[in-house]
Design a protein around this motif. Structure first.
Motif, PDB file in Angstrom:
ATOM      1  N   LYS A   3      43.354  26.742  37.665  1.00  0.00           N
ATOM      2  CA  LYS A   3      43.820  27.434  38.873  1.00  0.00           C
ATOM      3  C   LYS A   3      45.340  27.303  39.064  1.00  0.00           C
ATOM      4  CE  LYS A   3      39.503  27.300  41.442  1.00  0.00           C
ATOM      5  NZ  LYS A   3      38.672  27.173  40.275  1.00  0.00           N
ATOM      6  N   TRP A  33      48.147  42.056  29.096  1.00  0.00           N
ATOM      7  CA  TRP A  33      48.015  43.156  30.059  1.00  0.00           C
ATOM      8  C   TRP A  33      46.564  43.236  30.573  1.00  0.00           C
ATOM      9  CZ3 TRP A  33      45.114  47.718  29.553  1.00  0.00           C
ATOM     10  CH2 TRP A  33      45.352  48.688  30.521  1.00  0.00           C
ATOM     11  N   PRO A  81      53.854  43.805  35.593  1.00  0.00           N
ATOM     12  CA  PRO A  81      54.410  43.624  36.943  1.00  0.00           C
ATOM     13  C   PRO A  81      55.940  43.535  36.937  1.00  0.00           C
ATOM     14  CG  PRO A  81      52.643  42.036  36.510  1.00  0.00           C
ATOM     15  CD  PRO A  81      52.914  42.742  35.220  1.00  0.00           C
ATOM     16  N   LYS A  92      41.800  32.964  29.417  1.00  0.00           N
ATOM     17  CA  LYS A  92      40.571  32.870  30.210  1.00  0.00           C
ATOM     18  C   LYS A  92      40.127  31.404  30.325  1.00  0.00           C
ATOM     19  CE  LYS A  92      36.732  35.645  31.152  1.00  0.00           C
ATOM     20  NZ  LYS A  92      35.403  35.588  30.762  1.00  0.00           N
ATOM     21  N   ILE A 112      46.090  40.450  32.992  1.00  0.00           N
ATOM     22  CA  ILE A 112      46.754  40.717  34.272  1.00  0.00           C
ATOM     23  C   ILE A 112      45.966  41.760  35.063  1.00  0.00           C
ATOM     24  CG2 ILE A 112      48.848  41.651  35.348  1.00  0.00           C
ATOM     25  CD1 ILE A 112      50.449  40.451  33.027  1.00  0.00           C
ATOM     26  N   SER A 113      45.396  42.717  34.340  1.00  0.00           N
ATOM     27  CA  SER A 113      44.663  43.756  35.077  1.00  0.00           C
ATOM     28  C   SER A 113      43.378  43.196  35.686  1.00  0.00           C
ATOM     29  CB  SER A 113      44.409  44.976  34.192  1.00  0.00           C
ATOM     30  OG  SER A 113      43.559  44.617  33.144  1.00  0.00           O
ATOM     31  N   PHE A 114      42.928  42.044  35.224  1.00  0.00           N
ATOM     32  CA  PHE A 114      41.820  41.342  35.902  1.00  0.00           C
ATOM     33  C   PHE A 114      42.343  40.353  36.935  1.00  0.00           C
ATOM     34  CE2 PHE A 114      39.090  41.869  31.836  1.00  0.00           C
ATOM     35  CZ  PHE A 114      38.637  43.107  32.278  1.00  0.00           C
ATOM     36  N   CYS A 115      43.632  40.454  37.239  1.00  0.00           N
ATOM     37  CA  CYS A 115      44.286  39.554  38.198  1.00  0.00           C
ATOM     38  C   CYS A 115      44.340  38.113  37.730  1.00  0.00           C
ATOM     39  CB  CYS A 115      43.643  39.635  39.591  1.00  0.00           C
ATOM     40  SG  CYS A 115      43.858  41.224  40.330  1.00  0.00           S
ATOM     41  N   TYR A 116      44.314  37.880  36.439  1.00  0.00           N
ATOM     42  CA  TYR A 116      44.564  36.525  35.941  1.00  0.00           C
ATOM     43  C   TYR A 116      46.082  36.306  36.021  1.00  0.00           C
ATOM     44  CZ  TYR A 116      39.921  37.093  33.748  1.00  0.00           C
ATOM     45  OH  TYR A 116      38.602  37.328  33.505  1.00  0.00           O
ATOM     46  N   PRO A 117      46.485  35.121  36.484  1.00  0.00           N
ATOM     47  CA  PRO A 117      47.908  34.955  36.842  1.00  0.00           C
ATOM     48  C   PRO A 117      48.843  34.666  35.661  1.00  0.00           C
ATOM     49  CG  PRO A 117      46.704  32.962  37.326  1.00  0.00           C
ATOM     50  CD  PRO A 117      45.687  33.930  36.794  1.00  0.00           C
TER      51      PRO A 117
END
Ligand code: FCB
Length: 450
Positions: free
Chosen positions: A329, A359, A9, A323, A362-367
């Motif tokens: 959160k 990467w 990003p 993970k 991030i591609s699983f939208c983990y912040p």
């Protein structure tokens, strides 16, 4: 040929990390300085001495960090410089830290600042260290002074670096400077006091800078049962992982202390973190009943191991760690990651493979919001002295000469382009092609050769 790319990003933070005692030099008011003088405490009896000479000239390395294309740096403050005597604060030291922070900002490098990174003022040791009743108030006052004088230059804060490593290295392994009372009861009490210090520091920062993110840097090894372990080994591995990896963050989450570190709630602790910092290096194996060391350095025959048996290179563990902490959160930063590799044989592949895990996350939208490589330049590695070289840039501590490692050039390409590409893999670590870019024509051709 078209290249495959793992793109990050546009607001990703590309950083490096250091700690004050390891880079500044001449920290004579710290408990580490005294510890270093006793033969046998540090590998090869190495001394930190000038370290990387940051107290005189951090700017020279910050120039290199800027040349590398990084946009963030994690550093720490030396409590023993800022408060050399109890309640006596050094304006000279605070001024110097202002200069260093300003030097980062001038180079478009965002500062993340750690208040405590493994090193204590000598007077605190005399007063009973983290095991004492006075430490919370002193830590709060130190934080208050730091925040009032430096706060406007600091983007992100970390209170205490790797509290569980600190506890383990002092009270169990006994390889860090020893407190006057180094018994286990004192150790457990010191952990609870560190939680209180954390809570006090968190609120002190937030009172003055409500929007400044304050977090933790939590060392997060993957802990597994020994190879071919039985059910007891599995059970034990999960207990150790809970104690080592979850205890601290769980306590910050709900304010509660858990077995075996006590019971009950700590005032103002619940919810006292805005992000999770993961320091990730390696994986450990444990067995039940444990041997002399709770944590074993034992790995399979095919494991890739970094210099001096420091640890197994296990990039997927970083993904697992990320993970695991999703449960809190909160935004996640990788606040340290690296390996000792003086000859830079493994580091290029190491960097690419660990960034691949990020990467993927991030591609699983983990912040995951940023990555701070340990370290910018070789520095004084605590009880391992100068025997372990973590730098993207090599340092000869005698001459203070710096030399770019190949991995520094690679990291520079990554930071400047916000991506890891198959072209970089081919040039810096071709063995990674089939692992990282399996569909790429070069990888396919190579795997056919095999
Ligand atoms: C971490 C420490 C850091 C450095 C690296 C190699 O545990 O936080 O200071 O020593 O290990």
């Amino acid at each position: 040929m078209a290249q495959a790319e793992m793109t990050f990003p546009a607001d990703f933070l590309w950083g490096t990390a250091t700690a004050s005692y390891q880079v500044e030099g001449n920290n004579k008011n710290s408990d580490w300085w005294v510890w270093e003088q006793d033969p046998g405490n540090i590998a090869n009896n190495h001394k930190s001495e000038l370290a990387c000479n940051w107290w005189q000239n951090a700017e020279a390395d910050l120039d290199l960090a800027a040349e590398m294309g990084t946009n963030a740096h994690r550093m720490s403050l030396e409590w023993s410089r800022i408060e050399p005597e109890p309640s006596v604060f050094s304006n000279d030291a605070l001024d110097r830290y202002r200069q260093i922070l300003q030097a980062m900002i001038d180079r478009n490098i965002e500062p993340m600042v750690t208040l405590h990174h493994f090193s204590n003022p000598l007077w605190l040791v005399e007063k009973g260290d983290f095991d004492s009743d006075i430490v919370v108030e002193y830590f709060q006052r130190y934080t208050d002074r730091v925040v009032s004088t430096l706060g406007n230059l600091v983007a992100k804060w970390i209170t205490i670096n790797e509290p569980m490593v600190y506890f383990y290295s002092r009270y169990m392994e006994k390889v860090f400077p020893q407190p006057n009372n180094s018994g286990m009861r004192a150790g457990i009490h010191s952990l609870r006091q560190m939680l209180r210090c954390h809570a006090a520091a968190y609120h002190t920062i937030k009172d003055k800078y409500p929007d400044a993110p304050v977090g933790v840097a939590k060392n997060f090894p993957i802990i597994e049962p020994r190879l071919d372990g039985n059910r007891l080994d599995h059970w034990w591995a999960s207990r150790i992982s809970r104690m080592f990896n979850d205890f601290w963050l769980d306590a910050l989450q709900d304010g509660r202390i858990r077995w075996p570190f006590g019971r009950g709630k700590i005032k103002n602790l619940a919810g006292s973190f805005d992000f999770v910092g993961i320091n990730y290096y390696t994986r450990f194996y444990v067995k039940f009943p444990p041997g002399k060391d709770v944590i074993d350095k034992q790995w399979g025959p095919d494991a890739l191991v970094s210099d001096g048996n420091y640890g197994e290179v296990y990039p997927y563990g970083l993904y697992r760690a990320i993970k695991h902490v999703l449960r809190y959160k909160k935004p996640i930063f990788i606040t340290e990651n690296g390996l000792p590799d003086a000859r830079d044989k493994q580091r290029p592949a190491f960097i690419m493979d660990h960034l691949r895990q990020i990467w993927q996350a991030i591609s699983f939208c983990y912040p995951v919001m940023g990555y701070y490589h340990w370290s910018l330049v070789d520095n004084f590695e605590w009880d391992r002295g100068w025997t372990q070289r973590f730098g993207l840039i090599a340092l000869d501590p005698d001459t203070q000469e710096r030399t770019w490692r190949t991995s520094g050039r690679l990291y520079s390409e990554i930071c400047s382009s916000y991506k890891v590409s198959s072209d970089m893999a081919q040039r810096y670590a071709p063995q990674m092609m089939p692992v990282m870019f399996p569909g790429d024509p070069v990888s396919v051709a190579e795997s056919q050769d095999l």
